[in-house]
Design an enzyme around this catalytic site. Structure first.
Site, PDB file in Angstrom:
ATOM      1  N   GLY A 125       0.852  -1.191   0.000  1.00 54.88           N
ATOM      2  CA  GLY A 125       0.000   0.000   0.000  1.00 54.88           C
ATOM      3  C   GLY A 125       0.880   1.230   0.000  1.00 54.88           C
ATOM      4  N   TYR A 175       4.259  -2.932   2.192  1.00 56.59           N
ATOM      5  CA  TYR A 175       3.669  -2.204   3.329  1.00 56.59           C
ATOM      6  C   TYR A 175       3.178  -3.195   4.393  1.00 56.59           C
ATOM      7  CZ  TYR A 175       0.457   0.406   6.260  1.00 56.59           C
ATOM      8  OH  TYR A 175      -0.181   0.940   7.352  1.00 56.59           O
ATOM      9  N   GLU A 178       4.144 -11.036  -6.250  1.00 54.39           N
ATOM     10  CA  GLU A 178       2.994 -11.189  -7.156  1.00 54.39           C
ATOM     11  C   GLU A 178       3.254 -10.627  -8.548  1.00 54.39           C
ATOM     12  OE1 GLU A 178       3.342  -9.179  -4.664  1.00 54.39           O
ATOM     13  OE2 GLU A 178       2.191  -7.314  -4.808  1.00 54.39           O
ATOM     14  N   LYS A 208     -11.681 -12.183 -15.031  1.00 51.53           N
ATOM     15  CA  LYS A 208     -11.973 -12.335 -16.460  1.00 51.53           C
ATOM     16  C   LYS A 208     -11.254 -13.550 -17.087  1.00 51.53           C
ATOM     17  CE  LYS A 208     -13.920 -10.089 -19.976  1.00 51.53           C
ATOM     18  NZ  LYS A 208     -15.273  -9.494 -19.934  1.00 51.53           N
TER      19      LYS A 208
END
Ligand code: XMP
Length: 510
Positions: free
Chosen positions: A53, A81, A168, A366
């Site tokens: 963050g 963070y 990630e 999606k």
């Protein structure tokens, strides 16, 4: 199903953490950082991830999670963070440090759990201004970089871990393996999340909700979300599903045939409602983009209402709401609240219809919907079709929607799509289409001067439509598109290429 919960502290990558964990076959969902510990414990997560963050932990208004989450006994992984917040909350020290942004070499000091089966040195992606200066009691360094002595830390007894870098993002080598080690080895989460399991669960869930004798209505557009929604409901309750496909007169060339053929091949016969006259009549004097959208939404609701009156009663409305829409509304925890949002989604539908909302895709991203579509037999060209806005060509026609401009927009867009496909570019871009307005330019046709239309070509690359960049198409391809349009589309003299990115521009011109 075993799940990992990701708490969102405002990182643009928070969704990505969920997706990477799901790719490892473990179900993951994103929740707001301020969820209270009891609610979280009630969800029975196998592990918790704190996302990154933009804040600094030592600022007075920094987002901090419920302290009791740290003592639930559930394994925790803090990222960036999230890592600094863990250090701060558990009694360590976080300070402003030398800013580290971009790729760094991670040297692994301990490969016994989080870094199991990962080579000793990997590239990792850093993006931080603060860093841990002193670790809380019980923590050891698991990996370091040249400028971060504690790039990865862990307290094995409490099963709490922290990473200063972002596992990630694709720039971190073996990032997915690190997240897998956390989810599977440390949290012992079972890898049960697969799209074929999802289909079975969704069908069971729909059968549980829609009682005997109840009927479901779905509007289909041929887009992937409404198609997959309809297929799942159809698999669950067969002919108690009624699909309607509304032609608002603003479809692409050949679209109605393509969509109806696809559904027929999939065993569903949608009701085809040709409402093009109604829509075009109402749009004929309108040039304001917002007004166009409003009218189309309103008219769609009316057509829908007529269909319900004529073919009802229905108790349910099926919608293709996806996970990012659910999250965006910030109501993912409460099913009650989520249903309220769904009603808002059905823009303009009158309340008296009183339909309950069925949203079988609300857990999916999606790319997961695309996988489900393939498993359900949707043909590849429909799975990979570019997104198309609900108001259709009305938002690609600047100014009033006339028959002439519709004809030009349709034909020119088809040429753009055909040429991109032929050159192998169609699947590489997010959207590709033609735009036509009222600008005119002089051309020479045969012996005569012609005052023809200007057509603009818009081809963009994007990950999620939030931002987009114009595609750097080869000049020869642009030349072919331009030639074909001026030769084959009557009334067009000039072709231009749009080179504005989003932001500040949007993808659609209206
Ligand atoms: P913009 O133009 O806002 O578009 O950059 C972002 C994405 O959303 C699509 N879009 C719409 N989709 N109804 C839709 O269903 C709409 O009114 C609408 N407006 C834009 C657009 O095609 C792009 O993919």
């Amino acid at each position: 199903m075993d799940k990992i919960v990701v708490l969102d502290f405002g990182s643009q990558y928070a969704h990505l953490i969920c997706r990477r964990i799901r790719e490892q076959g473990v179900y993951a969902e994103l929740l707001p950082y301020n969820i209270d510990a009891d609610t979280l414990a009630g969800m029975n997560p196998k592990g918790i991830v704190f996302s990154g963050g933009p804040a600094s932990v030592y600022e007075s208004n920094a987002p901090i999670c419920d302290r009791r989450i740290l003592t639930l006994g559930v394994p925790i992984l803090g990222i960036c963070y999230g890592h600094q917040m863990l250090v701060h909350m558990l009694g360590g020290v976080v300070k402003k440090a030398r800013r580290e942004y971009g790729s760094a070499e991670l040297m692994i000091d301990d490969d016994s759990d989080l870094f199991m089966n990962i080579k000793p040195r990997i590239r990792c992606w850093m993006s931080h201004g603060d860093a841990a200066e002193a670790l809380p009691e019980g923590f050891r360094v698991l990996a370091h970089t040249e400028s971060s002595f504690a790039a990865a830390i862990g307290d094995r007894a409490r099963r709490i871990y922290g990473l200063q870098f972002h596992p990630e993002v694709a720039h971190t080598e073996h990032g997915s393996d690190i997240l897998r080690n956390f989810a599977v080895e440390i949290c012992n989460a079972r890898q049960e999340w697969s799209m074929s399991n999802f289909i079975d669960d969704a069908v069971r869930d729909i059968r549980g909700k829609v009682r005997d004798g109840e009927r479901v209505l779905a509007a289909v557009s041929g887009g992937i979300d409404s198609t997959v929604t309809a297929l799942l409901v159809h698999r669950a309750i067969g002919d108690r599903l009624t699909c309607i496909f509304v032609n608002h007169g603003l479809l692409r060339e050949g679209e109605e045939g393509e969509v109806l053929d696809m559904f027929n091949a999939l065993g569903i016969k949608p009701m085809y409602i040709d409402a093009s006259r109604r829509f075009l009549e109402r749009l004929k004097d309108v040039d304001d983009p917002e007004e166009k959208r409003l009218i189309i939404g309103e008219e769609f609701a009316r057509v829908f209402e007529d269909a319900v009156r004529e073919h009802g009663p229905f108790q349910w409305l099926a919608q293709g709401t996806l996970y990012p829409d659910v999250i965006e509304s910030g109501v993912s925890i409460s099913r009650e609240a989520a249903t309220i949002k769904s009603h808002h989604n059905v823009a303009g539908l009158p309340k008296w219809l009183n339909l309950k909302v069925l949203e079988p895709l609300r857990q999916l991203y999606k790319d997961e919907v695309r996988q489900v579509a393939r498993l359900l037999g949707v043909p590849e060209h429909m799975v990979n079709r570019h997104p198309f806005p609900g108001p259709g060509l009305a938002v690609r026609i600047i100014g009033r929607v006339t028959e002439e401009k519709l004809r030009i927009c349709r034909r020119a867009s088809k040429i753009v799509e055909e040429e991109l496909a032929r050159a192998g570019w169609y699947d590489r871009v997010w959207q590709a289409f033609a735009i036509v307005g009222d600008d005119r330019a002089v051309g020479v046709l045969g012996d005569g001067r012609v005052h023809g239309h200007v057509v603009s070509i818009r081809v963009v690359e994007s990950m999620d439509a939030m931002t987009a960049d114009w595609a750097r198409l080869p000049h020869e391809l642009l030349a072919r598109i331009s030639n074909r349009i001026t030769n084959e589309v009557d009334g067009v003299t000039w072709v231009t290429y749009v080179i504005s990115s989003k932001p500040p521009a949007t993808i659609e011109p209206q």
